[in-house]
Design a protein around this motif. Structure first.
Motif, mmCIF file in Angstrom:
data_model
loop_
_atom_site.group_PDB
_atom_site.id
_atom_site.type_symbol
_atom_site.label_atom_id
_atom_site.label_comp_id
_atom_site.label_asym_id
_atom_site.label_seq_id
_atom_site.Cartn_x
_atom_site.Cartn_y
_atom_site.Cartn_z
ATOM 1 N N PRO A 1 0.809 -1.232 0.000
ATOM 2 C CA PRO A 1 0.000 0.000 0.000
ATOM 3 C C PRO A 1 0.841 1.281 0.000
ATOM 4 C CG PRO A 1 -0.919 -1.596 1.538
ATOM 5 C CD PRO A 1 0.406 -2.125 1.085
ATOM 6 N N GLU A 2 2.036 1.233 0.636
ATOM 7 C CA GLU A 2 2.901 2.413 0.668
ATOM 8 C C GLU A 2 3.410 2.772 -0.725
ATOM 9 O OE1 GLU A 2 6.065 1.684 3.393
ATOM 10 O OE2 GLU A 2 4.717 1.029 5.008
ATOM 11 N N HIS A 3 3.348 1.807 -1.634
ATOM 12 C CA HIS A 3 3.802 2.040 -3.009
ATOM 13 C C HIS A 3 2.615 2.141 -3.970
ATOM 14 C CE1 HIS A 3 7.475 0.634 -1.074
ATOM 15 N NE2 HIS A 3 8.160 1.106 -2.095
ATOM 16 N N GLY A 4 1.441 2.410 -3.422
ATOM 17 C CA GLY A 4 0.265 2.636 -4.239
ATOM 18 C C GLY A 4 -0.456 1.383 -4.691
ATOM 19 N N ILE A 5 -0.056 0.213 -4.175
ATOM 20 C CA ILE A 5 -0.704 -1.051 -4.552
ATOM 21 C C ILE A 5 -1.715 -1.411 -3.471
ATOM 22 C CG2 ILE A 5 -0.340 -3.455 -5.214
ATOM 23 C CD1 ILE A 5 1.036 -1.453 -7.067
ATOM 24 N N THR A 6 -2.989 -1.093 -3.698
ATOM 25 C CA THR A 6 -4.033 -1.287 -2.680
ATOM 26 C C THR A 6 -5.030 -2.382 -3.027
ATOM 27 O OG1 THR A 6 -5.307 0.484 -3.722
ATOM 28 C CG2 THR A 6 -3.869 1.090 -1.862
ATOM 29 N N SER A 7 -4.830 -3.048 -4.164
ATOM 30 C CA SER A 7 -5.726 -4.146 -4.543
ATOM 31 C C SER A 7 -4.963 -5.166 -5.364
ATOM 32 C CB SER A 7 -6.910 -3.613 -5.360
ATOM 33 O OG SER A 7 -6.465 -3.144 -6.630
ATOM 34 N N PHE A 8 -5.558 -6.359 -5.492
ATOM 35 C CA PHE A 8 -4.903 -7.411 -6.283
ATOM 36 C C PHE A 8 -4.816 -7.004 -7.747
ATOM 37 C CE2 PHE A 8 -5.050 -11.334 -8.837
ATOM 38 C CZ PHE A 8 -3.874 -11.925 -8.380
ATOM 39 N N ALA A 9 -5.854 -6.280 -8.227
ATOM 40 C CA ALA A 9 -5.855 -5.842 -9.623
ATOM 41 C C ALA A 9 -4.677 -4.900 -9.905
ATOM 42 C CB ALA A 9 -7.174 -5.150 -9.948
ATOM 43 N N LEU A 10 -4.416 -3.991 -8.965
ATOM 44 C CA LEU A 10 -3.284 -3.083 -9.126
ATOM 45 C C LEU A 10 -1.951 -3.828 -9.044
ATOM 46 C CD1 LEU A 10 -4.474 0.001 -7.011
ATOM 47 C CD2 LEU A 10 -4.219 -0.130 -9.500
ATOM 48 N N LYS B 1 -1.430 -6.997 -9.881
ATOM 49 C CA LYS B 1 -1.252 -7.739 -11.133
ATOM 50 C C LYS B 1 -0.870 -6.816 -12.283
ATOM 51 C CE LYS B 1 -3.446 -11.412 -13.815
ATOM 52 N NZ LYS B 1 -4.676 -12.266 -13.969
ATOM 53 N N ALA B 2 -1.441 -5.616 -12.278
ATOM 54 C CA ALA B 2 -1.151 -4.662 -13.348
ATOM 55 C C ALA B 2 0.296 -4.169 -13.305
ATOM 56 C CB ALA B 2 -2.103 -3.470 -13.252
ATOM 57 N N ALA B 3 0.902 -4.217 -12.105
ATOM 58 C CA ALA B 3 2.281 -3.750 -11.944
ATOM 59 C C ALA B 3 3.301 -4.798 -12.370
ATOM 60 C CB ALA B 3 2.526 -3.340 -10.491
ATOM 61 N N LEU B 4 2.839 -6.000 -12.663
ATOM 62 C CA LEU B 4 3.732 -7.107 -13.008
ATOM 63 C C LEU B 4 3.859 -7.280 -14.513
ATOM 64 C CD1 LEU B 4 2.397 -9.753 -10.450
ATOM 65 C CD2 LEU B 4 4.499 -8.422 -10.257
ATOM 66 N N LYS B 5 4.828 -8.107 -14.905
ATOM 67 C CA LYS B 5 4.937 -8.488 -16.315
ATOM 68 C C LYS B 5 3.827 -9.483 -16.640
ATOM 69 C CE LYS B 5 9.342 -9.542 -15.595
ATOM 70 N NZ LYS B 5 10.715 -10.042 -15.819
ATOM 71 N N GLU B 6 3.431 -9.512 -17.876
ATOM 72 C CA GLU B 6 2.393 -10.447 -18.321
ATOM 73 C C GLU B 6 2.803 -11.879 -18.025
ATOM 74 O OE1 GLU B 6 -1.235 -11.479 -20.103
ATOM 75 O OE2 GLU B 6 -0.453 -9.449 -19.986
ATOM 76 N N GLY B 7 1.969 -12.603 -17.270
ATOM 77 C CA GLY B 7 2.229 -14.003 -16.975
ATOM 78 C C GLY B 7 3.117 -14.258 -15.767
ATOM 79 N N GLN B 8 3.466 -13.211 -15.017
ATOM 80 C CA GLN B 8 4.369 -13.394 -13.874
ATOM 81 C C GLN B 8 3.715 -14.155 -12.729
ATOM 82 O OE1 GLN B 8 6.342 -9.709 -13.022
ATOM 83 N NE2 GLN B 8 7.930 -10.638 -11.759
ATOM 84 N N LEU B 9 2.374 -14.208 -12.724
ATOM 85 C CA LEU B 9 1.653 -14.956 -11.687
ATOM 86 C C LEU B 9 1.132 -16.290 -12.215
ATOM 87 C CD1 LEU B 9 -0.383 -12.162 -9.822
ATOM 88 C CD2 LEU B 9 1.701 -13.327 -9.063
ATOM 89 N N SER B 10 1.591 -16.707 -13.384
ATOM 90 C CA SER B 10 1.129 -17.962 -13.982
ATOM 91 C C SER B 10 2.141 -19.075 -13.763
ATOM 92 C CB SER B 10 0.892 -17.780 -15.490
ATOM 93 O OG SER B 10 -0.117 -16.824 -15.717
ATOM 94 N N MET B 11 1.639 -20.276 -13.525
ATOM 95 C CA MET B 11 2.494 -21.442 -13.328
ATOM 96 C C MET B 11 2.807 -22.158 -14.639
ATOM 97 S SD MET B 11 3.225 -21.887 -10.040
ATOM 98 C CE MET B 11 3.545 -23.639 -9.826
ATOM 99 N N LEU B 12 1.861 -22.129 -15.574
ATOM 100 C CA LEU B 12 1.995 -22.898 -16.809
ATOM 101 C C LEU B 12 2.183 -21.965 -18.002
ATOM 102 C CD1 LEU B 12 -0.769 -25.594 -16.182
ATOM 103 C CD2 LEU B 12 1.674 -25.720 -15.672
ATOM 104 N N HIS B 13 3.192 -22.259 -18.805
ATOM 105 C CA HIS B 13 3.534 -21.381 -19.926
ATOM 106 C C HIS B 13 3.809 -22.167 -21.194
ATOM 107 C CE1 HIS B 13 4.021 -17.387 -18.010
ATOM 108 N NE2 HIS B 13 4.290 -18.084 -16.927
ATOM 109 N N SER B 14 3.544 -21.507 -22.324
ATOM 110 C CA SER B 14 4.000 -22.017 -23.617
ATOM 111 C C SER B 14 5.402 -21.477 -23.852
ATOM 112 C CB SER B 14 3.063 -21.531 -24.726
ATOM 113 O OG SER B 14 3.145 -20.108 -24.831
ATOM 114 N N ALA B 15 6.052 -21.936 -24.897
ATOM 115 C CA ALA B 15 7.390 -21.438 -25.229
ATOM 116 C C ALA B 15 7.354 -19.941 -25.497
ATOM 117 C CB ALA B 15 7.940 -22.185 -26.437
ATOM 118 N N ALA B 16 6.276 -19.467 -26.141
ATOM 119 C CA ALA B 16 6.162 -18.041 -26.470
ATOM 120 C C ALA B 16 5.953 -17.192 -25.224
ATOM 121 C CB ALA B 16 5.010 -17.829 -27.454
ATOM 122 N N SER B 17 5.094 -17.642 -24.318
ATOM 123 C CA SER B 17 4.791 -16.827 -23.136
ATOM 124 C C SER B 17 5.962 -16.778 -22.162
ATOM 125 C CB SER B 17 3.535 -17.359 -22.429
ATOM 126 O OG SER B 17 3.749 -18.668 -21.908
#
Length: 549
Positions: A207-216, A218-234
């Motif tokens: 919260p001190e860095h402006g992250i007050t929800s899970f949506a925020l 997730k938005a601050a992360l790289k695409e797929g950083q919270l995913s366990m399963l990936h294709s070669a492209a992702s």
């Protein structure tokens, strides 16, 4: 790695921890008559809770804590597949392998190989077990841990190696397996507590860095950083070398079981904890409890690295190995730093103690006792202690060479991919195939290891100058393990059907009647039945994968 300032209070906590672990290790065996059974197998007296926590602690090293945070920063939760797929192989240990290990009353895994295939296979697996303990579990863990502790205490790497080795060797050499496993239970609590505290402080800082929800978040992360399963492209989108890591979903589900069965089900360092259980039920439930604990690292070791990406990516930049120390420096107050430092010590000491005791067991039981059958019980214990000291010294000397490797993780992973396939093949097919012969086993082991060495040399840059298989053929290390396993299975079956069928009576205690017997054999005991508990754990694992896919 950025230096971490350790204050007086934190230093006192660390010193109390070191003294406490030594005292617990020595006190736990003070009344025990040190027979070989007590020294190598803790008198086969331990309950499932200790078995499970010791299994977990023997796996999580200091470099896991630092390395997984760095991996979380770079690629995210995908590295958690090494933790969650371990749950699957621990279920296999509980249901498929542990019943035979107890039925045959073995003291070591090579001993099981002799009962199933003959003395030649036992000798080969014993030798490889000592090599793995010495060069992977001991040597590389010591070096990697010493590098981390240089950041904490400013102590030279070589002095760190000596001090850590000395402290761990004292209670391991004197107390044997029971001392090791009792201390591992305590170390598991400290390790998890330290990791949980770091995670909590990381979440509270969002919260001190402006992250007050899970949506925020997730938005601050790289695409797929919270995913366990990936294709070669992702996975490649997450990291330039992501595809080379071999962490695509199909590599995880095909390749990891090959590595995992070797690591969790057939390696003396880990399975020795199962052999120390007071009953088969304790061995099985201990394995499943370790599986439950292996769910945690995704959230307490990798997630902090993901949080570090959100909070401190401007500070950390491209040097992901800074993630763990920067989290500690910026998040933790006085006193808590000492607990996390103790957790780091716990991780390293538990791995070193486990490998040291198991390798001493292999030397005493599978080499000395086997070739000198008249060796007395007292002499066996003495040999084990001497072997532990010698192995510790050799491991210390080898660990000083760790700086010569471009990447310790790369070296360990590629060594495992070379070693695992033939051992996994002969153990897995050995318990399911009554047709498998002693000739098939030894030829598979020899040819399999030769193929593994060739693939290792072709793909390890310090030797070949280029990653010919990973980069040239596009086959990363886990898929290499899978294809080597397939080749070894083919060799095993071809040789089996070209050689005389083994005596069914001689191998009856080492093989299942059929694969379905794993589930159907024996009376169902209700919700406490190991098969029911394993099913629940498997369902939970599937649900977790569905959530974080």
């Amino acid at each position: 790695m950025k230096d971490i300032k350790i204050g007086t209070t934190d230093l006192i906590i660390i010193i109390i921890y070191i003294i406490g672990i030594l005292a617990i290790g020595l006190f736990s065996v003070r009344k025990n008559k040190m027979t070989s059974n007590n020294y190598f197998l803790a008198g086969r007296s331990l309950k499932w809770l200790i078995v499970g926590t010791a299994l977990f602690a023997s796996n999580i090293s200091t470099i896991h804590m630092v390395g997984l945070a760095a991996s979380g920063y770079n690629e995210g939760l995908v590295w958690g597949n090494f933790e969650w797929m371990a749950v699957f192989t621990l279920i296999l240990l509980a249901l498929i392998f542990a019943p035979f290990y107890f039925k045959t009353k073995i003291s070591t895994l090579p001993e099981f190989m002799e009962k199933r295939y003959g003395p030649a296979s036992r000798t080969f697996v014993a030798f490889m077990g000592i090599v793995a303990a010495l060069f992977i579990h001991l040597g590389m863990s010591l070096y990697a841990g010493a590098v981390v502790f240089e950041s904490f205490f400013g102590i030279n790497v070589y002095i760190s190696i000596f001090l850590i080795s000395l402290i761990t060797a004292i209670y391991t050499v004197i107390g044997g397996l029971k001392a090791v496993m009792i201390t591992e239970t305590v170390q598991t609590v400290i390790l998890i507590s330290g990791a949980v505290l770091l995670t909590i402080f990381g979440i509270l800082a969002l919260p001190e860095h402006g992250i007050t929800s899970f949506a925020l978040f997730k938005a601050a992360l790289k695409e797929g950083q919270l995913s366990m399963l990936h294709s070669a492209a992702s996975i490649k989108a997450l990291s330039p070398k992501g595809a080379d890591s071999g962490l695509t979903w199909y590599a995880v589900f095909l390749g990891y079981p090959v590595l995992g069965i070797w690591y969790w089900c057939t390696d003396q360092t880990h399975v020795q904890r199962v052999l120390s259980a007071r009953s088969l039920e304790d061995a099985q439930k201990g394995s499943l409890f370790a599986g439950v604990l292996k769910i945690l690292p995704v959230f307490i070791l990798i997630l902090p690295g993901v949080i570090g990406y959100v909070l401190y990516k401007d500070i950390i930049g491209t040097d992901a190995n800074q993630t763990f120390p920067i989290l500690i420096t910026h998040l933790l107050p006085v006193g808590i730093k000492g607990i996390v430092a103790a957790a780091l010590l716990s991780a390293l000491m538990s791995v070193v103690a486990a490998a040291l005791n198991s390798s001493a067991t292999l030397v005493s039981v599978d080499i000395v006792k086997r070739y000198r059958p008249k060796t007395s019980d007292k002499e066996q214990v003495l040999v084990g202690r001497i072997a532990a000291v010698v192995i510790m010294i050799v491991a210390m000397l080898w660990s000083t060479q760790g700086g010569n490797f471009a990447s310790i993780f790369e070296a360990i992973n590629k060594i495992a991919a070379a070693m695992a396939p033939p051992i996994t093949t002969v153990f897995l097919l050995g318990v399911f195939s009554k047709r498998g012969t002693k000739e098939a086993s030894i030829i598979t082991l020899y040819v399999g290891f030769l193929l593994g060495i060739i693939s290792f040399c072709l793909d390890y840059v310090p030797i070949s100058g280029k990653m010919y298989i990973t980069e040239g053929l596009g086959i990363p290390f886990m898929m290499q393990a899978w294809w080597l396993f397939c080749i070894n299975c083919l060799i095993y079956y071809i040789v089996s059907y070209l050689t005389p069928k083994p005596d069914p009576e001689a191998i009856s205690q080492c093989t299942w009647d059929s694969p379905i017997s794993v589930i159907t054999q024996g009376k169902f005991k209700g919700i406490g039945d190991v098969r029911f508990l394993a099913g629940l754990l498997l369902i939970f694992l599937i649900i977790m994968y569905a959530i974080f896919r």
